[in-house]
Design an enzyme around this catalytic site. Structure first.
Site, mmCIF file in Angstrom:
data_model
loop_
_atom_site.group_PDB
_atom_site.id
_atom_site.type_symbol
_atom_site.label_atom_id
_atom_site.label_comp_id
_atom_site.label_asym_id
_atom_site.label_seq_id
_atom_site.Cartn_x
_atom_site.Cartn_y
_atom_site.Cartn_z
ATOM 1 N N CYS A 260 0.813 -1.223 0.000
ATOM 2 C CA CYS A 260 0.000 0.000 0.000
ATOM 3 C C CYS A 260 0.847 1.274 0.000
ATOM 4 C CB CYS A 260 -0.964 0.001 1.179
ATOM 5 S SG CYS A 260 -2.055 -1.427 1.172
ATOM 6 N N HIS B 55 -3.163 7.306 2.545
ATOM 7 C CA HIS B 55 -3.610 5.978 2.118
ATOM 8 C C HIS B 55 -4.999 5.709 2.697
ATOM 9 C CE1 HIS B 55 -3.870 1.814 1.283
ATOM 10 N NE2 HIS B 55 -3.589 1.396 2.502
ATOM 11 N N ASN C 249 -10.214 -0.145 0.323
ATOM 12 C CA ASN C 249 -8.759 -0.016 0.310
ATOM 13 C C ASN C 249 -8.237 -0.661 -0.980
ATOM 14 O OD1 ASN C 249 -6.007 -0.329 0.608
ATOM 15 N ND2 ASN C 249 -6.094 -1.130 2.692
HETATM 16 N N1 COA Z 1 -18.075 -8.103 10.291
HETATM 17 C C1 COA Z 1 -18.490 -8.302 11.562
HETATM 18 N N2 COA Z 1 -17.650 -8.594 12.553
HETATM 19 C C2 COA Z 1 -16.352 -8.661 12.280
HETATM 20 C C3 COA Z 1 -15.839 -8.471 10.988
HETATM 21 C C4 COA Z 1 -16.763 -8.179 9.978
HETATM 22 N N3 COA Z 1 -16.393 -7.985 8.712
HETATM 23 N N4 COA Z 1 -14.504 -8.592 11.025
HETATM 24 C C5 COA Z 1 -14.156 -8.864 12.296
HETATM 25 N N5 COA Z 1 -15.285 -8.909 13.051
HETATM 26 C C6 COA Z 1 -15.395 -9.179 14.453
HETATM 27 C C7 COA Z 1 -14.206 -9.882 15.048
HETATM 28 O O1 COA Z 1 -14.301 -11.267 14.848
HETATM 29 C C8 COA Z 1 -14.322 -9.513 16.501
HETATM 30 O O2 COA Z 1 -15.286 -10.332 17.090
HETATM 31 P P1 COA Z 1 -15.063 -10.871 18.614
HETATM 32 O O3 COA Z 1 -15.013 -9.633 19.449
HETATM 33 O O4 COA Z 1 -16.269 -11.703 18.820
HETATM 34 O O5 COA Z 1 -13.771 -11.621 18.565
HETATM 35 C C9 COA Z 1 -14.898 -8.088 16.469
HETATM 36 O O6 COA Z 1 -15.477 -7.945 15.152
HETATM 37 C C10 COA Z 1 -13.886 -7.007 16.684
HETATM 38 O O7 COA Z 1 -12.757 -7.300 15.873
HETATM 39 P P2 COA Z 1 -11.510 -6.377 15.843
HETATM 40 O O8 COA Z 1 -10.470 -7.005 14.990
HETATM 41 O O9 COA Z 1 -11.171 -5.983 17.243
HETATM 42 O O10 COA Z 1 -12.111 -5.080 15.115
HETATM 43 P P3 COA Z 1 -11.432 -3.704 14.888
HETATM 44 O O11 COA Z 1 -12.212 -2.636 15.537
HETATM 45 O O12 COA Z 1 -9.940 -3.755 15.155
HETATM 46 O O13 COA Z 1 -11.613 -3.511 13.316
HETATM 47 C C11 COA Z 1 -10.327 -3.692 11.328
HETATM 48 C C12 COA Z 1 -11.036 -4.440 12.435
HETATM 49 C C13 COA Z 1 -9.715 -4.706 10.384
HETATM 50 C C14 COA Z 1 -11.373 -2.861 10.574
HETATM 51 C C15 COA Z 1 -9.255 -2.759 11.940
HETATM 52 O O14 COA Z 1 -8.447 -3.489 12.830
HETATM 53 C C16 COA Z 1 -8.373 -2.142 10.910
HETATM 54 O O15 COA Z 1 -8.816 -1.344 10.107
HETATM 55 N N6 COA Z 1 -7.086 -2.447 10.935
HETATM 56 C C17 COA Z 1 -6.147 -1.902 9.971
HETATM 57 C C18 COA Z 1 -6.285 -2.678 8.697
HETATM 58 C C19 COA Z 1 -5.572 -2.016 7.577
HETATM 59 O O16 COA Z 1 -5.386 -0.826 7.530
HETATM 60 N N7 COA Z 1 -5.191 -2.839 6.603
HETATM 61 C C20 COA Z 1 -4.586 -2.396 5.414
HETATM 62 C C21 COA Z 1 -3.161 -2.141 5.581
HETATM 63 S S1 COA Z 1 -2.528 -1.421 4.163
#
Ligand code: COA
Length: 320
Positions: free
Chosen positions: A111, A247, A277
């Protein structure tokens, strides 16, 4: 002499996939995706691959710049999802647009790729080596996505964005880049090319894996850090910057960066609600959106910044 962007272009596939469509294949909801990421829909490639999208974005950027393909000296394609191991996607773009006089190669920085591409072409132009360049960020992550993994499949989209760059005064003023290979495993897509004469295995390509929370923590720290660094080193104040084109991974990351930089959200344009993304394509597609909407004026100071697999990060201060 530095590198000035003189034209932009982008390409997104026609196929729109809304959050509700994904809720039919994995346990998720529009409400969860929008509130955690800001993404409402994304474009997914059906027939087109990375090189095709990149070539289309390139043609639009050349047209916008009023530059002929044969005048290009260098083509850099930033991608982490090339259609083939080789030839490089950049060479396929070269063939598709007829840039017969250019050298063409790919940059693999996920990215952060477009930022790394801009910074690389800047280096060549400062050194007086090349005069006219094309930097493209293109990714087709839908082909590396595990469509049963709700933690990743809701986040990404396919797109390409391009910038034609010319060696001129002004333009890219200052830049920074960094990487931390030790943290590589938090965001990876393993291609196993372990076959050889003795074991005879066939190459296999895996799905992407992401530790979302680790990537989130890294991004909210590194993005403001490298933006600050680039401005401090260039002796330009935050308030002089018209736009921070970051980004587009998650609106919460952009908000956190704005807060740490103490800058108003109006200076942080976003398009992840429409495209998700798109990896290496987020920054150039957003630049193209702003350019085509007439929101950029010559002399505007813009900071571009990105982060991604590697882990990698980078920023550049650009004068439009
Ligand atoms: N729909 C519903 N629930 C979801 C889900 C989805 N698509 N994806 C994950 N969950 C659930 C998880 O299983 C977790 O459930 P649990 O509490 O029962 O275990 C809960 O939601 C919370 O998950 P968590 O990973 O803590 O969520 P978060 O607030 O961290 O959000 C992301 C997840 C991926 C959106 C966030 O971590 C993020 O944006 N990270 C950066 C990713 C990024 O930038 N990637 C690209 C890099 S270039």
């Amino acid at each position: 002499m530095t590198a000035r962007i003189i034209g932009t272009g982008s390409y997104v596939p026609e196929r729109v996939v809304r959050n509700a469509d994904l809720a039919e294949i994995v346990d998720t909801s529009d409400e969860w995706i929008v509130s955690r990421t800001g993404i409402r829909e994304r474009r997914l490639a059906v027939e087109e691959g990375t090189s095709h999208m990149a070539a289309e974005a390139a043609k639009r950027a050349l047209e916008d710049a009023g530059v002929k393909a044969e005048d290009l000296d260098i083509i850099l394609l930033a991608t982490s999802s090339p259609d083939n191991c080789f030839p490089a996607g950049a060479c396929e773009v070269q063939a598709a647009i007829g840039a017969v006089n250019a050298v063409a190669f790919d940059i693999s920085a996920a990215c952060s790729g477009f930022i790394f591409g801009m910074n690389t072409v800047y280096g060549f132009m400062r050194a007086g080596i090349y005069k006219t360049g094309l930097v493209i960020g293109a990714d087709c992550l839908s082909k590396l996505t595990d469509w049963s993994d709700r933690g990743t499949c809701v986040l990404f989209g396919d797109a390409a964005g391009a910038a034609v760059v010319r060696a001129e005064e002004g333009g890219l003023v200052h830049m920074t880049m960094g990487s931390d290979g030790v943290k590589g495993p938090v965001l990876s897509c393993v291609a196993r090319t372990t076959g050889n004469f003795v074991n005879g295995r066939t190459p296999e390509i895996g799905y992407m894996y992401m530790d979302g929370q680790e990537v989130f923590k890294f991004a909210v720290k590194k993005v403001p850090e490298c933006v600050n660094q680039v401005l401090q080193e260039a002796q330009v104040s935050m308030d002089e910057v018209r736009y921070f084109v970051l980004h587009q991974a998650n609106y919460r990351i952009v908000e956190a960066a704005a807060k740490r930089l103490k800058q108003p959200m109006e200076k942080f344009p976003m398009n992840m609600d429409r495209y998700g993304n798109t990896s290496g394509a987020t920054v150039p597609t957003l630049l193209d959106d702003l350019n085509r909407a007439g929101k950029l004026e010559r002399g505007d100071k813009i900071v571009i910044a990105g982060f991604g697999a590697g882990l990698t990060w980078g920023a550049a201060l650009i004068e439009w």
